[in-house]
Design an enzyme around this catalytic site. Structure first.
Site, PDB file in Angstrom:
ATOM      1  NE  ARG A  85      -3.857   1.977   2.527  1.00 19.02           N
ATOM      2  CZ  ARG A  85      -3.954   2.728   3.624  1.00 19.02           C
ATOM      3  NH1 ARG A  85      -3.206   2.435   4.681  1.00 19.02           N
ATOM      4  NH2 ARG A  85      -4.784   3.735   3.685  1.00 19.02           N
ATOM      5  CG  HIS A 118      -1.237   5.218  -0.505  1.00 21.32           C
ATOM      6  ND1 HIS A 118      -1.984   5.780   0.524  1.00 21.32           N
ATOM      7  CD2 HIS A 118      -2.032   4.257  -1.040  1.00 21.32           C
ATOM      8  CE1 HIS A 118      -3.165   5.178   0.603  1.00 21.32           C
ATOM      9  NE2 HIS A 118      -3.207   4.241  -0.329  1.00 21.32           N
ATOM     10  CG  ASN A 157      -0.834   8.528   2.662  1.00 19.80           C
ATOM     11  OD1 ASN A 157      -1.450   7.630   2.096  1.00 19.80           O
ATOM     12  ND2 ASN A 157      -0.054   9.374   2.012  1.00 19.80           N
ATOM     13  N   PRO A 181      -7.021   7.600  -5.081  1.00 20.56           N
ATOM     14  CG  PRO A 181      -6.647   5.554  -6.110  1.00 20.56           C
ATOM     15  CD  PRO A 181      -5.981   6.855  -5.802  1.00 20.56           C
ATOM     16  CG  HIS A 237      -7.976  -4.026  -2.222  1.00 11.30           C
ATOM     17  ND1 HIS A 237      -9.048  -3.359  -2.773  1.00 11.30           N
ATOM     18  CD2 HIS A 237      -7.044  -3.071  -1.941  1.00 11.30           C
ATOM     19  CE1 HIS A 237      -8.784  -2.053  -2.822  1.00 11.30           C
ATOM     20  NE2 HIS A 237      -7.582  -1.855  -2.318  1.00 11.30           N
TER      21      HIS A 237
END
Length: 316
Positions: A57, A61, A89, A156, A186
């Site tokens: 992740r 990001h 975040n 997003p 995910h």
């Protein structure tokens, strides 16, 4: 469809191939870099099973804001709130893994390997060490010196519909195929209630719960995330095998057992729905697509990287 002038501007800002990357970039200058990083990630995973999802992740990001330049790793200062302190975040963690990997690499090859490359390699290791595919990571990224919390609004959101997702990915040179494949990330991780509360309470005037959710699954989510939930740590894993990188995410998505609105959105367009079905039926197809899309995403660059940071949390 985005106006042509907007497309041209964004394709310049987020050119996927703005930097010349190569898989053998450190072969002569720091040949042990990859094995050092892998060792650090593996050790961290032994102590904390959430590390793989966190690193994957974190890399995503990083790349979606200013390209893959390690800007997500920078600390805030008295004069500036950095990306890691932006609302999307706040839940990022495992920065210490990158710190440790960077420290080990610096001891072998001072000032050679960028923090951005360290993160890209750690994200690859997180996937591979969780049972997923491995791949040769193109390297040669430089570290950027700008990191602004306000820019994290560009990420997003878990509440995005298919049009919003398509636009977000398209702006960064990524296609619908990349959207679906990268959503497969995910398969690792956990979400707090706040990110899917919109689906299980006050969904709309006609339904309190999103009708696309499988009823018993929705009930289980409402059980762990009641309307006025006061347990900050409450939430749900993103699929039933949250520490293994596999295609279970897609299998559950087809069954109405996805967590985010943005997951369910993949079933609302013909192209993305077809890809979800393909990946649900073939883990091999998913792995192939995921590797292709990860290489593409990790090559996004704004051209803003200028240095090799010695400490990933501060500019030189």
């Amino acid at each position: 469809m985005l106006p042509l002038v907007f497309v041209v501007v964004l394709s310049w800002v987020f050119s996927p191939f703005a930097a010349a990357l190569s898989s053998d970039y450190y072969d002569h200058t720091c040949p042990k870099a990859e094995s050092i990083i892998t060792k650090v990630v593996k050790k961290a995973m032994m102590n904390d099973k959430t590390v793989p999802a966190a690193l994957l992740r974190m890399h995503f990001h990083d790349c979606f804001i200013r390209g893959c330049d390690g800007s997500v790793l920078l600390n805030s200062t008295a004069m500036n709130a950095a990306e890691k302190d932006g609302p999307p975040n706040i839940s990022l963690h495992a920065f210490y893994v990158i710190d440790l990997a960077k420290k080990e690499v610096e001891s072998q090859c001072p000032g050679v390997v960028s923090c951005a490359d360290t993160l890209a390699l750690a994200a690859r290791d997180a996937v591979a060490l969780s049972g997923g595919p491995s791949w040769n990571v193109p390297k040669g990224r430089k570290d950027g010196g700008i990191s602004k919390a306000g820019e994290t609004r560009q990420l997003p959101a878990p509440t995005f519909n298919i049009s919003q997702l398509q636009q977000s990915f398209f702006q960064r040179g990524l296609a619908l195929e990349d959207l679906v494949a990268l959503s497969g990330g995910h398969t690792l991780g956990f979400s707090h209630c706040s990110s899917f509360q919109n689906r299980i309470h006050n969904f709309g005037t006609a339904h309190d719960v999103d009708p696309s959710l499988q009823p018993s699954f929705a009930a289980s989510l409402r059980n762990v995330c009641p309307m006025h939930n006061k347990v900050r740590s409450a939430g749900a894993t993103l699929d039933s095998s949250a520490t293994a990188f596999d295609n279970i995410y897609f299998k559950l998505l087809v069954l109405g057992k996805s967590i985010f609105s943005s997951d369910e959105a993949l079933l609302t367009a013909t192209t993305t729905k077809t890809l979800v079905s393909k990946f649900a039926n073939s883990q091999e197809e998913f792995y192939t697509a995921f590797v292709k899309s990860m290489i593409k995403m990790s090559s996004i660059s704004s051209g803003g990287g200028q240095e090799i940071r010695l400490n990933c949390r501060v500019v030189n």
